[in-house]
Design an enzyme around this catalytic site. Structure first.
Site, PDB file in Angstrom:
ATOM      1  N   GLN A 193       4.179   0.558   2.368  1.00  8.81           N
ATOM      2  CA  GLN A 193       4.391  -0.702   3.069  1.00  8.81           C
ATOM      3  C   GLN A 193       5.576  -1.391   2.406  1.00  8.81           C
ATOM      4  OE1 GLN A 193       1.987  -2.279   5.812  1.00  8.81           O
ATOM      5  NE2 GLN A 193       2.658  -0.171   5.946  1.00  8.81           N
ATOM      6  N   ASP A 198       0.780  -1.244   0.000  1.00  8.08           N
ATOM      7  CA  ASP A 198       0.000   0.000   0.000  1.00  8.08           C
ATOM      8  C   ASP A 198       0.814   1.299   0.000  1.00  8.08           C
ATOM      9  OD1 ASP A 198      -1.569  -2.098   0.805  1.00  8.08           O
ATOM     10  OD2 ASP A 198      -2.135  -1.222   2.712  1.00  8.08           O
ATOM     11  N   SER A 222      -0.310   0.107   7.459  1.00  6.45           N
ATOM     12  CA  SER A 222      -0.613   1.315   6.685  1.00  6.45           C
ATOM     13  C   SER A 222      -1.121   2.481   7.523  1.00  6.45           C
ATOM     14  CB  SER A 222      -1.643   0.991   5.612  1.00  6.45           C
ATOM     15  OG  SER A 222      -1.000   0.303   4.586  1.00  6.45           O
TER      16      SER A 222
HETATM   17  C1  FRU Z   1      -3.841  -3.632   2.660  1.00  5.97           C
HETATM   18  C2  FRU Z   1      -3.216  -4.077   3.968  1.00  5.97           C
HETATM   19  C3  FRU Z   1      -3.549  -3.104   5.071  1.00  5.97           C
HETATM   20  C4  FRU Z   1      -2.438  -3.325   6.041  1.00  5.97           C
HETATM   21  C5  FRU Z   1      -1.275  -3.571   5.126  1.00  5.97           C
HETATM   22  C6  FRU Z   1      -0.267  -4.543   5.654  1.00  5.97           C
HETATM   23  O1  FRU Z   1      -3.201  -4.077   1.537  1.00  5.97           O
HETATM   24  O2  FRU Z   1      -3.641  -5.380   4.272  1.00  5.97           O
HETATM   25  O3  FRU Z   1      -4.817  -3.272   5.636  1.00  5.97           O
HETATM   26  O4  FRU Z   1      -2.243  -2.210   6.852  1.00  5.97           O
HETATM   27  O5  FRU Z   1      -1.803  -4.078   3.916  1.00  5.97           O
HETATM   28  O6  FRU Z   1       0.861  -4.561   4.862  1.00  5.97           O
END
Ligand code: FRU
Length: 507
Positions: A54, A38, A98
């Site tokens: 991420q 993300d 995120s």
């Molecule tokens: C969405 C997600 C978010 C989380 C992140 C973890 O793609 O699952 O909800 O914060 O990725 O990497």
């Protein structure tokens, strides 16, 4: 700086230099090294745009989540900054998930989800997700001692403390606000809204909307903003079920259009149904910012959780879409690449009116008898893997109009429109470079104009973003076709007339 963060910073610096020149797309933000998902903290700071993401620098798979960091002045050329957060505290030991960022009184504030495990009632570890803060100068960040600042116990009774994540923060005159995704007692998604005077103490002010088991389960990565006189709520639901061509199974993205009352903090849908934000194979977890000149710009992760197409030997995985300017026309979301992309145009080829009939559709859903070697029409100068091309097809009684991208003698990545059903399809089944049996085609209905359609295709090596009829629909898809496959062909079942303007994308 913690050892974990120091290690990530040294590692990324050392690895970036090892990625062969020209392997990554040039106009999309790409993973520096390792895995990204993300977009996080997409926001302005000191007159530049910052993007966090991420990040698991150590492999091309998801792993303990860090926040990587980059900035840009024009959304297209990115400067990589050192890794911003590592999972190095008790409250985020299982990952810095995120979140978002905000400029306030000269500092940059990050709000993110800290993931940890605690012993459950039977002694087995259970996951807890809480919202945490850090602040910094645009490069280095301090996590707050008072973290976490929001815990799941303030959610409505029965909400799931292990699914409470992805805060999006912004500032209003009466304080700071954040929307956070979670799951309600009915097990499906809800978006909770919080307010704070100081970003330390937060109170729940409302639950803006809920899935009620209608649009997937957990709603991830919410965003909430005014747009063209209305209010838009976006979310990325997990565990969706396909409904016609509107959604597909698994992770989807939705937008809801409504009105917002800042007194009661109530969001009321004007359109009862959620709609997909993007109809491609690779789009998730978008986030928006507001530019100083008033544009609402969205960036999304250009990949799907369920398809892993990373070619062998690549030490980086994942990139973001070109940021897109958003508008509402009526109650429909329109998206087009940021206008800054135009400064990267090189050579231009304009075809003028062209007629096409035939082309080999042997691979298509509705094959025509193959006429010998006819693979479709090529147009001198229209070729390559980095371009922005607009094709306008005239209304007419053709049955199917097809554009083959990344084509060579035996491969092609197809985009085709069938006016009979008004469906536009992207299909990478025969693109090559895909060794796993993963989902490879997706379709969406477009507004029927008697066969008239405008397709804007932005291709950057492995990424294809398609914008239909001025941005009324978007499809973001990857194709890991061999980079040497750079032909573009046009074909039609029945006679179709079109014009194309092809613009090279150039650094
Ligand atoms: C969405 C997600 C978010 C989380 C992140 C973890 O793609 O699952 O909800 O914060 O990725 O990497």
């Amino acid at each position: 700086m913690s050892e974990k963060l120091q290690r990530a910073r040294e590692f990324e610096l050392q690895e970036i230099g090892r990625i062969p020149e020209g392997q990554k797309p040039d106009f999309h933000f790409c993973s520096p090294t390792g895995w990204i998902n993300d977009p996080n903290g997409f926001s302005s700071f000191r007159e530049e745009y910052h993007l966090f993401f991420q990040y698991h620098p150590y492999s091309v798979q998801w792993g303990p989540m860090h926040w990587g960091h980059a900035k840009t002045k024009d959304f297209i050329s990115w400067e990589l900054l050192p890794c911003a957060l590592a999972p190095d505290e008790e409250f985020d030991a299982m990952g810095c998930f995120s979140g978002s960022a905000l400029e306030w009184e000269g500092r940059q504030y990050l709000m993110y989800t800290g993931v940890k495990e605690i012993p459950g009632p039977d002694g087995k570890p259970v996951v807890r997700q809480t919202q945490c803060m850090a602040d910094g100068d645009g490069v280095n960040y301090e996590k707050w001692k008072c973290n976490p600042v929001i815990e799941a116990d303030c959610l409505p009774a029965g909400s799931f403390p292990e699914d409470f994540r992805d805060p999006k923060i912004w500032k209003e005159e009466d304080g700071f606000y954040a929307v956070v995704g979670s799951r309600s007692r009915d097990t499906s998604g809800q978006i909770a809204m919080f307010r704070s005077k100081d970003m330390r103490e937060w109170e729940l002010v409302s639950v803006l909307d809920r899935s009620e088991n209608r649009f997937g389960k957990m709603w991830e990565c919410p965003d909430f903003f005014p747009l063209d006189g209305r209010q838009v709520l976006i979310a990325s639901p997990q565990t969706m079920e396909a409904e016609g061509l509107e959604f597909h199974n698994g992770n989807g993205t939705i937008y809801l259009v409504g009105s917002y009352d800042p007194e009661t903090h109530e969001f009321r849908r004007i359109v009862p149904e959620a709609r997909a934000i993007d109809y491609g194979l690779d789009f998730y977890a978008p986030q928006t910012l507001l530019t100083p000149d008033g544009r609402r710009v969205m960036i999304g992760w250009m990949k799907s959780w369920d398809n892993d197409l990373t070619p062998e030997g690549f030490s980086w995985c994942g990139f973001m879409t070109i940021p897109r300017e958003l508008h509402l026309k009526g109650d429909k979301l329109y998206q087009l690449p940021v206008r800054e992309l135009e400064s990267y145009y090189g050579k231009v080829v304009e075809t003028g009116p062209v007629a096409v009939e035939g082309g080999s559709f042997v691979y298509g859903r509705d094959p025509l008898p193959v006429s010998g070697e006819d693979k479709g029409m090529e147009i001198p100068g229209i070729r390559g893997r980095q371009f922005d091309m607009t094709v306008r097809v005239k209304a007419g009684d053709y049955r199917r109009f097809e554009i083959d991208l990344a084509a060579d003698d035996s491969h092609k990545t197809m985009l085709y429109y069938e006016p009979g059903s008004s469906a536009l399809t992207f299909d990478r089944t025969w693109s090559g470079g895909q060794t796993r049996d993963s989902v490879s085609s997706r379709s969406c209905y477009v507004d029927s104009r008697g066969g008239g359609i405008e397709l804007r295709i932005v291709m950057d090596r492995y990424g294809v973003e398609v914008f239909v009829n001025g941005g009324e629909q978007a499809m973001s898809c990857l194709t890991y076709a061999d980079e040497k496959a750079d032909r573009i062909r046009f074909g039609s079942q029945g006679r179709a007339e079109f014009e194309a303007v092809w613009r090279e994308l150039r650094r």
